[in-house]
Design an enzyme around this catalytic site. Structure first.
Site, PDB file in Angstrom:
ATOM      1  N   CYS A  39      28.104 -17.686  21.026  1.00 13.10           N
ATOM      2  CA  CYS A  39      28.379 -18.147  19.665  1.00 13.10           C
ATOM      3  C   CYS A  39      29.644 -17.488  19.115  1.00 13.10           C
ATOM      4  CB  CYS A  39      27.178 -17.844  18.771  1.00 13.10           C
ATOM      5  SG  CYS A  39      27.321 -18.499  17.092  1.00 13.10           S
ATOM      6  N   CYS A  40      29.758 -16.171  19.309  1.00 13.69           N
ATOM      7  CA  CYS A  40      30.942 -15.447  18.822  1.00 13.69           C
ATOM      8  C   CYS A  40      32.212 -15.937  19.511  1.00 13.69           C
ATOM      9  CB  CYS A  40      30.773 -13.947  19.043  1.00 13.69           C
ATOM     10  SG  CYS A  40      29.641 -13.135  17.896  1.00 13.69           S
TER      11      CYS A  40
ATOM     12  N   CYS B 259      29.456 -13.066   9.559  1.00 15.66           N
ATOM     13  CA  CYS B 259      28.780 -14.341   9.315  1.00 15.66           C
ATOM     14  C   CYS B 259      27.460 -14.088   8.586  1.00 15.66           C
ATOM     15  CB  CYS B 259      28.513 -15.051  10.640  1.00 15.66           C
ATOM     16  SG  CYS B 259      30.009 -15.646  11.475  1.00 15.66           S
TER      17      CYS B 259
ATOM     18  N   CYS C   6      24.188 -13.229  10.488  1.00 15.84           N
ATOM     19  CA  CYS C   6      24.266 -12.033  11.336  1.00 15.84           C
ATOM     20  C   CYS C   6      24.545 -10.769  10.540  1.00 15.84           C
ATOM     21  CB  CYS C   6      25.355 -12.209  12.393  1.00 15.84           C
ATOM     22  SG  CYS C   6      25.066 -13.590  13.504  1.00 15.84           S
TER      23      CYS C   6
ATOM     24  N   CYS D 185      31.956  -8.422  18.403  1.00 14.82           N
ATOM     25  CA  CYS D 185      31.861  -9.881  18.551  1.00 14.82           C
ATOM     26  C   CYS D 185      32.739 -10.412  19.669  1.00 14.82           C
ATOM     27  CB  CYS D 185      32.225 -10.573  17.246  1.00 14.82           C
ATOM     28  SG  CYS D 185      33.883 -10.182  16.676  1.00 14.82           S
TER      29      CYS D 185
END
EC number: 1.8.4.10
Length: 230
Positions: free
Chosen positions: A113-114, A197, A200, A225
């Site tokens: 995702c990162c 984010c 997170c 990240c």
């Protein structure tokens, strides 16, 4: 490959910025997440008459309060922020195949995702630059203890990476921000000390380090990240 200048042990953040800009011999921009560190760096550079650009990564999952800071510094400093977004095809594929919260299921999923939301856009943001600036501080986390004020970013084409606030502690940072009356994220008053984010990031408890609220379900040594791989 850039040459890394020697940084005196007593160098101020403005000294580090000046040395880095001279050594870069080309365009240098701040990677801005609108943290206290980043806003302080913009103010320090402006006060010293140093020209730096500013770019930001819009992951699509930022807090509204973060956008408020972006708007505030644009107005206060009269700067234009270069925004970079993830490739929409990659985000759509990720969410279609793995759902909205796959990053909490495993470290590999979180890195995926990162990478989509941050690392790939960063690569585009750094294209054509001779150096970039971060707001990283040594006391943030165990992953940042061995950083240097100016170093080569081998993973991004050997450009320079400037960390002018590396040796500032939180007291120094807060004192400067208050003295200069700089814009601050409203979430800081709710116990947030490091803001990324929204899904997170959470507030930290008394006695926890600044990044304890980032990816709180992971071990401290994993809390990066991918933007600052070494």
């Amino acid at each position: 490959m850039k040459s890394v200048p020697e940084v005196p042990s007593n160098a101020s953040p403005q000294d580090i910025l000046r040395l880095g800009l001279e050594a870069a011999e080309g365009p240098v921009k701040l990677a801005c997440s609108f943290s206290l560190e980043d806003v302080a760096i913009i103010d320090l550079a402006k006060a010293a008459g140093l020209e730096i650009g500013v770019f930001a990564l819009d992951t699509g999952r930022l807090n509204e309060e973060t956008y408020e800071v972006a708007d505030a510094i644009s107005q206060r400093f009269g700067i234009s922020i270069d925004w970079y977004f993830p490739r929409h095809e990659a985000v759509e594929k990720l969410e279609r195949e793995k759902g909205l919260f796959s990053f909490r299921e495993s470290l590999d999923n979180r890195h995926e995702c990162c990478h989509i939301r941050k690392v790939e856009p960063l690569g585009r943001a750094l294209q054509g630059l001779s150096g970039w600036i971060t707001g990283m501080r040594r006391e943030h986390n165990v992953t940042r203890i061995d950083l240097k004020s100016i170093e080569l970013d081998q993973l991004n084409g050997g450009i320079l990476k400037l960390n002018p606030l590396l040796d500032w502690n939180e007291e120094q940072l807060l004192a400067y921000v208050q003295q200069q009356r700089l814009p601050q994220n409203r979430l800081l008053k709710e116990g947030y000390r490091s803001i990324g984010c929204a899904p997170c990031t959470r507030a930290v408890q008394p006695g926890e380090d600044a990044r304890a609220g980032r990816w709180w379900w992971e071990n401290p040594e994993h809390k990066e990240c991918g933007l600052h791989r070494r």
